[in-house]
Structure formats: structure tokens, C-alpha cells
Design an enzyme around this catalytic site. Structure first.
Site, mmCIF file in Angstrom:
data_model
loop_
_atom_site.group_PDB
_atom_site.id
_atom_site.type_symbol
_atom_site.label_atom_id
_atom_site.label_comp_id
_atom_site.label_asym_id
_atom_site.label_seq_id
_atom_site.Cartn_x
_atom_site.Cartn_y
_atom_site.Cartn_z
ATOM 1 N N GLY A 189 0.782 -1.127 0.012
ATOM 2 C CA GLY A 189 0.070 0.005 0.033
ATOM 3 C C GLY A 189 0.773 1.236 0.052
ATOM 4 C CD GLU A 240 1.695 -9.109 1.523
ATOM 5 O OE1 GLU A 240 0.478 -8.364 1.319
ATOM 6 O OE2 GLU A 240 1.748 -10.388 1.618
ATOM 7 N N PRO A 241 5.113 -4.547 -1.075
ATOM 8 C CG PRO A 241 7.123 -3.585 -1.500
ATOM 9 C CD PRO A 241 6.498 -4.663 -0.653
ATOM 10 N N GLY A 242 3.643 -3.063 -4.007
ATOM 11 C CA GLY A 242 3.326 -3.674 -5.580
ATOM 12 C C GLY A 242 3.839 -2.144 -6.270
ATOM 13 N NE ARG A 243 -0.323 2.625 -5.298
ATOM 14 C CZ ARG A 243 -1.700 2.416 -5.958
ATOM 15 N NH1 ARG A 243 -1.859 3.064 -7.050
ATOM 16 N NH2 ARG A 243 -2.415 1.634 -5.249
ATOM 17 N NE ARG A 284 -4.101 3.054 -10.577
ATOM 18 C CZ ARG A 284 -3.763 4.135 -9.810
ATOM 19 N NH1 ARG A 284 -3.337 5.031 -10.634
ATOM 20 N NH2 ARG A 284 -3.936 4.162 -8.487
ATOM 21 C CE1 TYR A 322 -9.708 1.970 -7.599
ATOM 22 C CE2 TYR A 322 -7.940 2.264 -9.019
ATOM 23 C CZ TYR A 322 -8.866 1.454 -8.382
ATOM 24 O OH TYR A 322 -8.626 -0.082 -8.534
ATOM 25 C CB CYS A 368 -18.395 3.840 -27.133
ATOM 26 S SG CYS A 368 -17.528 3.622 -28.570
ATOM 27 C CD GLU A 369 -17.954 3.927 -20.244
ATOM 28 O OE1 GLU A 369 -18.269 2.945 -20.539
ATOM 29 O OE2 GLU A 369 -17.933 4.369 -18.939
HETATM 30 N N1 LLP Z 1 -0.842 -6.829 -0.438
HETATM 31 C C1 LLP Z 1 -2.250 -7.134 -0.516
HETATM 32 C C2 LLP Z 1 -2.689 -8.334 0.366
HETATM 33 C C3 LLP Z 1 -2.840 -6.451 -1.239
HETATM 34 O O1 LLP Z 1 -4.073 -6.411 -1.348
HETATM 35 C C4 LLP Z 1 -2.184 -5.399 -2.217
HETATM 36 C C5 LLP Z 1 -3.290 -4.491 -2.966
HETATM 37 C C6 LLP Z 1 -0.799 -5.113 -2.027
HETATM 38 C C7 LLP Z 1 -0.185 -5.982 -0.915
HETATM 39 C C8 LLP Z 1 -0.221 -4.220 -2.988
HETATM 40 O O2 LLP Z 1 -0.595 -2.837 -2.775
HETATM 41 P P1 LLP Z 1 0.239 -1.755 -3.478
HETATM 42 O O3 LLP Z 1 1.654 -1.730 -2.747
HETATM 43 O O4 LLP Z 1 0.641 -2.036 -4.717
HETATM 44 O O5 LLP Z 1 -0.431 -0.572 -3.111
HETATM 45 N N2 LLP Z 1 -6.022 -1.178 -8.260
HETATM 46 C C9 LLP Z 1 -5.835 -0.357 -7.323
HETATM 47 C C10 LLP Z 1 -4.981 -0.824 -6.355
HETATM 48 C C11 LLP Z 1 -5.465 -1.865 -5.540
HETATM 49 C C12 LLP Z 1 -4.606 -2.581 -4.609
HETATM 50 C C13 LLP Z 1 -5.066 -3.981 -4.284
HETATM 51 N N3 LLP Z 1 -4.186 -4.647 -3.148
HETATM 52 C C14 LLP Z 1 -5.104 0.868 -7.863
HETATM 53 O O6 LLP Z 1 -4.872 1.029 -9.188
HETATM 54 O O7 LLP Z 1 -4.854 1.945 -7.268
#
Ligand code: LLP
Length: 444
Positions: free
Chosen positions: A259, A301-304, A340, A344, A371-372
Site C-alpha cells: 500500500g 508487500e509493496p506492488g505499486r 484508474r 478512483y 464509447c463513453e
Molecule cells: N498486499 C495485499 C494483500 C494487497 O491486497 C495489495 C493490493 C498489495 C499487497 C499491494 O498494494 P500496493 O503496494 O500495490 O498498493 N487497483 C488499485 C490498487 C488495488 C490494490 C489491491 N491490493 C489501484 O490501481 O490503485
């Protein structure tokens, strides 16, 4: 240098502050990322196209490793996954968080060690669970009471599986209601407040084939403040202490989820990772000492924050419409490659690339081709007043939750993804073609 020149330079740097660190200006208004001209990428691979800077992804993995040397850093695959990404993340020493059989299978078949993978999901399908058990996934995070018996049965009496338990710590954080998961009233995890978290623990401990290694929480996404993480951690340690008191079990692991927020436009705040690491470590030491618990191994658990800033989306302008006092700049992509803004309300900072414009700025709305009317990529942005069909627009911070959330809307096909680095570009994922779409049609 004069003050005016210095402030011009500072303004120029600020403009590129959300771009990959390798971004350079080329003559005639061009931009290069990873030593490759974005206009050349557009010519070679056509548009829309996602560009991902391998060096930036790797540097971000290393930043995490350096900031959290004693923790497990698990990259959240949902942000973006491909075989190359799997290799980069593995080589940089990270683990992986997946949330489907698809993500898991792709990672393991690309060579990622299954025992460094954690499987999530509020509703894991029988296939998710079977795949996880077949491939030997490291941990499965239990997200609902009914999953305990179901998982135990799938593992079988002679089997063994490490599991964690996802807790809702009652902390509200996250940039948008749709990505807040730390409080009751949303679908993830087991509540601390209504006791379902406490109740689940003995039920897991009662299943000999399940080994409860620790607790997990993920309070939300795009969080730019350290405080909610610290508060959540304190509550998690509190629960660990209560579990020790009630069941005599000391859990060795604590996963605080991801997150971590990033800036999408210059000037926006981002989560300070060094501060996060320092404050989490301090709180963990203090809370565990106060509760008389040994310090558990931390996971994040970083993704973004790993993939997002490494990506750029490049579009070609198809139409410019000046109407009712507004300028609509329509590009060849839109909500199918970036939902996005529509989902959001996220705001992006697109930029004209590939030519120099001496025209004064105009305020424009960059829209997609779908088309929206809600298909808006960026509203109220400044572009050169002479923006015209054929121009290229580049949108930074497109590495996370863009391709992974792309859809088949209007059958335009999902864009390709090109990796850049060291002056070369290579195609990682090809464009989805009409043939791809047609091949799924098996009936009349
Ligand atoms: N761990 C768990 C259990 C999660 O559900 C998520 C994201 C992450 C880690 C990674 O979160 P991050 O570090 O990437 O923020 N589609 C949305 C984001 C949804 C995130 C869902 N879970 C967006 O485009 O902002």
C-alpha cells in the site's frame, strides 16, 4: 549561473520528478527513458504502448532491500507481472505475493522459487488452492473462517501447509474508498472488533496439517503517511500477545502488507520508505518488549511503489476538439488500458513528446477512444496550445495497475509492453490482436 537559470533548471527537474530516474531530454522536445527515445518506441511498436524501465524496477527493489534488510520484501504481483518481471524481482532478492492460480503459475513456471511466494485472496477458487498445493507455495493467507476447514481438507491428513491469518486491524488508510481495507465493513480479512480473528486462531491451531506461522494485514493502498502502519503494527502485536496468552503459541512472523503511496504528478507526496522502515522497526521492538514477545520476522508487500514509477504509457493523438470552451485531446487508448482515473479519480500528468512546441499552454482534457463520456485519462492538464492529431503524449507512473487492469472493452486489444534499459528496447508482451480476440470465439 544566474538565479533565473537555476530556478529554470529546478522547474525542469521538478517536471520530470515522477519520471524514471533514467529519463533524459532529447533535442526537439523528445524524451528518452533507459537510453531509448520514447518517440522511437512509438514508431517501432506502434501506440498505445507501455514502456517499462528495467533499471528503475531493479533500483526500487534494491531500495526496499536496503531499507528493510531484516524483513522479507514480497513484491505484489497484482501491480504488474510478466516473466521478465519475475526474473528481475527474484534476482533482486525479493519474494512474491500472488492472488490467483494464474499469477502463481506464471511466476513458478518462470522459475520463481515457490517457497518464497505467499498466496492471498478473499475468495480462493478450488483451482487456486490446488495450484498452490501442487506447486508448494510458501504460505497461504487465510481470509475467511470457512477457508480453514476447506484448506485443511485440500491439504489432506498427511500433508503440511504453512498459513497466515489476515486480520482487519481497524485502521482506516488509503487514497480512495475502493482501496481501503483496514477497517470493518469491507470484504477482506477477519475482524478484531467482532472477535472473528480471535475465534479463527484455535480453529487453525486445531488442524494438524496447517502450521500457523503468523498474522497478516493490508490496511489499504496508495498510503502516503507512516502513522497508520505504526498503529496497525501495534494492534497486530497486541493480538500476537493475546494469542500467546490464550493458546501458548508464539507466532514467528508478521506481514504488514503493502500500500506504499507514490506521486503520480510532480509535487504530490509519496510514502517515505526510510521513515517507514525506522518507525516500524522501533514500534515492533517496543511493542514486543512491552508484551514480552520475541520480535517476529517482518514481511512487507509493496506492488505499486516497485513497478509504478518505472512505467510510461505512450499514446498518439487522434483528434483535437475545441468545443464549449474546452479542449478535448483524444488519444488512441483510454479506459481499457488505464481504468484508474475512472475508478478512483486519479490524476495524471501527460506530456507532449517527440516535437518541440513554442505555442503557449492550453488547459486540455485528455480523453480516450472508448464509447463513453467517462473515458477521461487526465482532466485539466496543461498542454501546448498547438497540440494536434499525430502528436505523441506520454503519461508517467504507468507501471502498476495499468496493464494488469487492462480490459477488452470495445475490442481494441490490450497494448504491448516494452522493456527499456542500456539504450535498447525489447518487447516483453506483444499487442493483443484481433486474431487473439477471435480465437476465443468458439461458437455461433
Ligand atoms: N498486499 C495485499 C494483500 C494487497 O491486497 C495489495 C493490493 C498489495 C499487497 C499491494 O498494494 P500496493 O503496494 O500495490 O498498493 N487497483 C488499485 C490498487 C488495488 C490494490 C489491491 N491490493 C489501484 O490501481 O490503485
Amino acid at each position: 549561473m544566474t538565479t533565473a537559470v537555476l530556478s529554470d533548471l529546478a522547474a525542469g527537474a521538478a517536471e520530470l520528478s515522477v519520471w524514471p530516474a533514467s529519463t533524459t531530454r532529447l533535442p526537439h522536445g523528445g524524451l528518452a527513458v533507459g537510453g531509448v527515445s520514447l518517440a522511437e518506441v512509438a514508431d517501432r511498436f506502434d501506440t498505445p504502448v507501455y514502456v517499462l524501465d528495467e533499471g528503475e524496477v531493479r533500483a526500487r527493489c534494491r531500495t526496499y532491500r536496503d531499507a528493510f534488510p531484516d524483513a522479507d520484501v514480497l513484491y505484489a504481483a497484482k501491480a504488474f507481472l510478466s516473466r521478465a518481471m519475475v526474473h528481475w524481482v527474484a534476482e533482486e532478492g525479493l519474494g512474491l505475493d500472488v492472488c490467483s492460480a494464474g499469477e502463481l503459475e506464471l511466476a513458478v513456471t518462470a522459475g520463481f522459487p515457490a517457497d518464497r511466494i505467499v498466496l492471498h485472496g478473499n475468495a480462493k477458487s478450488p483451482r487456486d488452492i490446488a495450484t498452490a498445493l501442487r506447486l508448494g507455495v510458501g504460505r497461504i493467507v487465510i481470509d475467511s473462517p470457512s477457508e480453514i476447514a476447506r484448506l485443511a481438507a485440500a491439504v489432506g491428513p498427511g500433508g503440511h501447509q504453512k498459513v497466515m491469518l489476515r486480520i482487519v486491524p481497524g485502521i482506516s488508510a488509503g487514497a480512495h474508498e475502493k482501496i481501503r481495507t483496514g477497517t470493518d465493513g469491507q470484504k477482506f480479512g477477519l475482524s478484531l472488533t467482532d472477535g472473528s480473528a480471535q475465534h479463527a486462531v484455535p480453529r487453525i491451531l486445531g488442524q494438524p496439517q496447517l502450521e500457523l506461522t503468523g498474522l497478516h494485514c493490508h490496511i489499504g493502498s496508495q498510503i502516503t503517511d507512516v502513522k497508520p502502519y505504526v498503529s496497525a503494527l501495534r494492534r497486530m502485536v497486541g493480538l500476537m500477545a493475546r494469542i500467546r496468552d490464550a493458546h501458548g503459541v508464539v507466532l514467528p512472523e508478521l506481514d504488514m502488507g503493502g500500500g506504499h503511496g507514490i506521486a503520480y504528478r510532480p509535487g504530490e507526496p509519496a510514502l517515505d520508505l526510510t521513515a517507514l522502515a525506522r518507525r516500524l522497526r522501533a514500534e515492533l521492538t517496543a511493542s514486543c518488549a512491552a508484551a514480552g514477545l520475541p520480535v517476529p520476522r517482518l514481511a512487507i508487500e509493496p506492488g505499486r511503489a516497485v513497478a509504478g514509477p518505472a512505467g510510461v504509457a505512450v499514446y498518439r493523438v487522434l483528434a483535437v476538439k475545441r468545443t464549449a470552451g474546452q479542449v478535448f485531446v483524444a488519444v488512441d487508448g483510454g479506459m481499457s488500458d488505464n481504468p484508474r482515473p475512472a475508478l478512483y479519480g486519479v490524476r495524471y500528468a501527460p506530456r507532449l513528446i517527440g516535437r518541440h512546441s513554442g505555442a503557449g499552454p492550453c488547459t486540455a482534457t485528455v480523453v480516450g477512444r472508448h464509447c463513453e463520456a467517462g473515458d477521461i485519462l487526465a482532466a485539466g492538464v496543461e498542454l501546448p496550445g498547438d497540440v494536434r492529431p499525430g502528436d505523441l503524449l506520454a503519461v508517467p507512473v504507468a507501471g502498476a495497475y495499468h496493464l494488469s487492469m487492462a480490459s477488452g472493452y470495445n475490442l481494441v486489444g490490450r497494448p504491448p509492453l516494452v522493456a527499456v534499459g542500456g539504450g535498447t528496447a525489447r518487447l516483453l508482451i506483444r499487442r493483443e490482436t484481433l486474431d487473439d480476440l477471435r480465437s476465443r470465439e468458439v461458437g455461433d
